[in-house]
Design an enzyme around this catalytic site. Structure first.
Site, PDB file in Angstrom:
ATOM      1  N   SER A   1     -11.602  20.908  51.609  1.00 27.82           N
ATOM      2  CA  SER A   1     -11.496  19.584  51.008  1.00 27.82           C
ATOM      3  C   SER A   1     -10.518  19.677  49.850  1.00 27.82           C
ATOM      4  O   SER A   1     -10.702  20.472  48.932  1.00 27.82           O
ATOM      5  CB  SER A   1     -12.883  19.141  50.523  1.00 27.82           C
ATOM      6  OG  SER A   1     -12.807  17.893  49.881  1.00 27.82           O
TER       7      SER A   1
ATOM      8  N   LEU B   1      -8.236  15.441  53.064  1.00 32.98           N
ATOM      9  CA  LEU B   1      -7.595  14.948  51.850  1.00 32.98           C
ATOM     10  C   LEU B   1      -8.491  13.921  51.182  1.00 32.98           C
ATOM     11  O   LEU B   1      -8.967  12.980  51.823  1.00 32.98           O
ATOM     12  CB  LEU B   1      -6.247  14.291  52.183  1.00 32.98           C
ATOM     13  CG  LEU B   1      -5.200  15.161  52.868  1.00 32.98           C
ATOM     14  CD1 LEU B   1      -3.915  14.341  53.077  1.00 32.98           C
ATOM     15  CD2 LEU B   1      -4.906  16.425  52.053  1.00 32.98           C
TER      16      LEU B   1
ATOM     17  N   ASN C   1     -14.741   8.691  49.332  1.00 26.31           N
ATOM     18  CA  ASN C   1     -15.893   8.611  48.429  1.00 26.31           C
ATOM     19  C   ASN C   1     -16.144   7.180  47.956  1.00 26.31           C
ATOM     20  O   ASN C   1     -16.286   6.918  46.750  1.00 26.31           O
ATOM     21  CB  ASN C   1     -15.753   9.567  47.240  1.00 26.31           C
ATOM     22  CG  ASN C   1     -15.959  11.015  47.629  1.00 26.31           C
ATOM     23  OD1 ASN C   1     -15.026  11.824  47.580  1.00 26.31           O
ATOM     24  ND2 ASN C   1     -17.157  11.364  48.083  1.00 26.31           N
TER      25      ASN C   1
ATOM     26  N   GLU D   1     -13.580   9.222  56.207  1.00 26.13           N
ATOM     27  CA  GLU D   1     -14.940   9.418  55.685  1.00 26.13           C
ATOM     28  C   GLU D   1     -15.231   8.454  54.546  1.00 26.13           C
ATOM     29  O   GLU D   1     -14.454   8.361  53.588  1.00 26.13           O
ATOM     30  CB  GLU D   1     -15.049  10.878  55.216  1.00 26.13           C
ATOM     31  CG  GLU D   1     -16.409  11.281  54.666  1.00 26.13           C
ATOM     32  CD  GLU D   1     -16.434  12.753  54.219  1.00 26.13           C
ATOM     33  OE1 GLU D   1     -15.524  13.530  54.618  1.00 26.13           O
ATOM     34  OE2 GLU D   1     -17.338  13.128  53.473  1.00 26.13           O
TER      35      GLU D   1
ATOM     36  N   ASP E   1     -20.808   9.396  54.895  1.00 24.70           N
ATOM     37  CA  ASP E   1     -21.371  10.456  54.053  1.00 24.70           C
ATOM     38  C   ASP E   1     -22.424   9.804  53.153  1.00 24.70           C
ATOM     39  O   ASP E   1     -23.624   9.782  53.500  1.00 24.70           O
ATOM     40  CB  ASP E   1     -20.212  11.119  53.264  1.00 24.70           C
ATOM     41  CG  ASP E   1     -20.652  12.141  52.232  1.00 24.70           C
ATOM     42  OD1 ASP E   1     -21.852  12.271  51.959  1.00 24.70           O
ATOM     43  OD2 ASP E   1     -19.776  12.820  51.643  1.00 24.70           O
TER      44      ASP E   1
ATOM     45  N   LYS F   1     -25.349  16.396  54.553  1.00 21.07           N
ATOM     46  CA  LYS F   1     -25.546  17.244  53.375  1.00 21.07           C
ATOM     47  C   LYS F   1     -27.035  17.235  53.076  1.00 21.07           C
ATOM     48  O   LYS F   1     -27.616  16.163  52.853  1.00 21.07           O
ATOM     49  CB  LYS F   1     -24.809  16.677  52.165  1.00 21.07           C
ATOM     50  CG  LYS F   1     -23.290  16.692  52.245  1.00 21.07           C
ATOM     51  CD  LYS F   1     -22.695  15.948  51.055  1.00 21.07           C
ATOM     52  CE  LYS F   1     -21.178  15.923  51.110  1.00 21.07           C
ATOM     53  NZ  LYS F   1     -20.622  14.903  50.185  1.00 21.07           N
TER      54      LYS F   1
END
Ligand code: NPQ
Ligand code: MG
Length: 369
Positions: free
Chosen positions: A135, A162, A190, A213, A238, A262
């Site tokens: 990452s 990225l 994110n 993502e 995520d 996760k």
């Protein structure tokens, strides 16, 4: 098994490379390591909460507090302590998945070490090595990004991810794709965009990404479904996936074609495995995410990533990617793969002197509640 004593240890470790994302810039890692001493021996857990809320609501001081004030008393009250019973006892409290995962990880380690069984065997691993992906943080310039990514490609990583944000998205992705036409490339936002950016994000379709993502907000699951209908690039979630139930909901809505798992985000390795199972039942590929863990957290992640449904490279990297000196024997990569530990429990031990050297605070608890 009975919980007898817990040590909550805060450590500070400088990062080998600063890590910038839409959440902020990290120069070092501030990590909580939980040592659980049980009637059958010790086990270790690692908390993936960051110092400040950002990735999610949880933050390190809050996680340490909820562990000490609520989770440990509930777990210490169990006379026949197992990982599943610990998780069930902690489920009485809503939320706080990273705090719960820390306790569950340590209980599972102690329980498995006493039984001479590995995390990998207990979770159902079917592989002895895992494909490693890297990452890559937001860089200052495209040239700096190209230089950094070139190094990772030379090191043999199986996939490059990225970090993107508004103002750092199409240009860096285009530059990397032009320089490396054949690499497996993906982007992670994110949660930095909104549905109003859908047309802009659709321009990423030109770069043959394996996935995009978490482009939108954690709660914006329906918007992710609408976005997915506008993009050719597969959407991976995520932050939005917090449980097996939420994974089933997101899949049913068409919000994601791929899931990042996760353990910290979902309350532990047992729930992480259930998400794997739900996704497998829907033929949704999963991969193991990462939170810049030490060798302890990465050992558990390696075991999880060795389950059959984990068919894409993990955010699990050699220790040197993150730290000049890890708290365990270093995790190493060979031809883009990392070995899954096969010793009892996590299969890796913290090195006491190294742990001590990084320590910023220790609290020892012998009377719970
Ligand atoms: C992700 N991790 O997949 C996270 C988010 C993340 C490896 O990309 C310090 C510690 C800063 C952990 C920033 C990776 C971080 C962090 C972002 C994790 O979304
Ligand atoms: Mg992510």
């Amino acid at each position: 098994m009975k919980l007898e004593r817990v040590e909550l240890r805060r450590i500070g470790i400088p990062l080998a490379t600063p890590f910038r994302t839409s959440l902020g810039l990290e120069l070092d890692r501030d990590i909580l390591i939980l040592r659980a001493d049980t009637s059958e021996g010790p086990g270790w857990g690692e908390c993936v909460a960051m110092p400040e809320p950002g990735y999610s609501e949880e933050y390190l001081d809050g996680a340490a507090h909820v562990i000490q004030r609520f989770l440990l008393p509930a777990v210490a009250a169990l006379d026949d302590l197992t990982p599943a019973r610990a998780a069930a006892a902690m489920a009485a409290f809503p939320g706080n998945p990273m705090a719960k995962a820390t306790v569950e990880m340590a209980v599972m380690d102690a329980w498995l070490r006493a039984r001479r069984s590995s995390y990998a065997d207990h979770l159902g691993a079917v592989r002895s090595t895992v494909e490693s992906g890297v990452s890559v943080g937001i860089a200052d310039t495209i040239d700096q990004l190209l230089a950094e990514v070139s190094g990772y490609v030379d090191q043999g990583y199986r996939r490059i991810k990225l970090k993107i944000e508004p103002g750092w998205d199409l240009e860096p992705v285009r530059a990397i794709r032009e320089r490396f036409p054949d690499i497996a490339l993906q982007a992670d936002a994110n949660a930095a965009y909104t549905f109003a950016d859908a047309r802009h994000l659709a321009a990423l379709d030109a770069f043959d990404l394996v996935m995009l993502e978490q482009p939108l907000g954690t709660a914006d699951v329906r918007d992710h479904a609408a976005l997915a209908r506008m993009l050719r690039t597969p959407i991976c979630l995520d932050e939005s996936i917090t449980s097996a139930r939420s994974a089933a909901d997101a899949i049913a809505l068409g919000a994601c074609a791929i899931v990042n798992i996760k353990a910290g985000r979902v309350g532990g390795y047992l729930e992480a495995r259930r998400i794997h199972d739900v996704c497998a039942a829907h033929s949704v590929p999963v991969w193991c995410g990462g939170m810049l863990e030490t060798g302890l957290g990465q050992a558990a992640n390696l075991a999880l990533a060795a389950l059959p449904g984990f068919t894409m490279p993990a955010d699990i990297a050699p220790s040197a990617r993150y730290f000049a000196t890890d708290v365990t024997a270093p995790i190493t990569m060979s031809e883009g793969r990392i070995a899954v530990p096969d010793g009892p429990g996590l299969g890796l031990d913290p090195i006491p002197e190294i742990l001590e050297g990084y320590t910023t605070d220790v609290v020892t608890i012998t009377r719970f509640g």
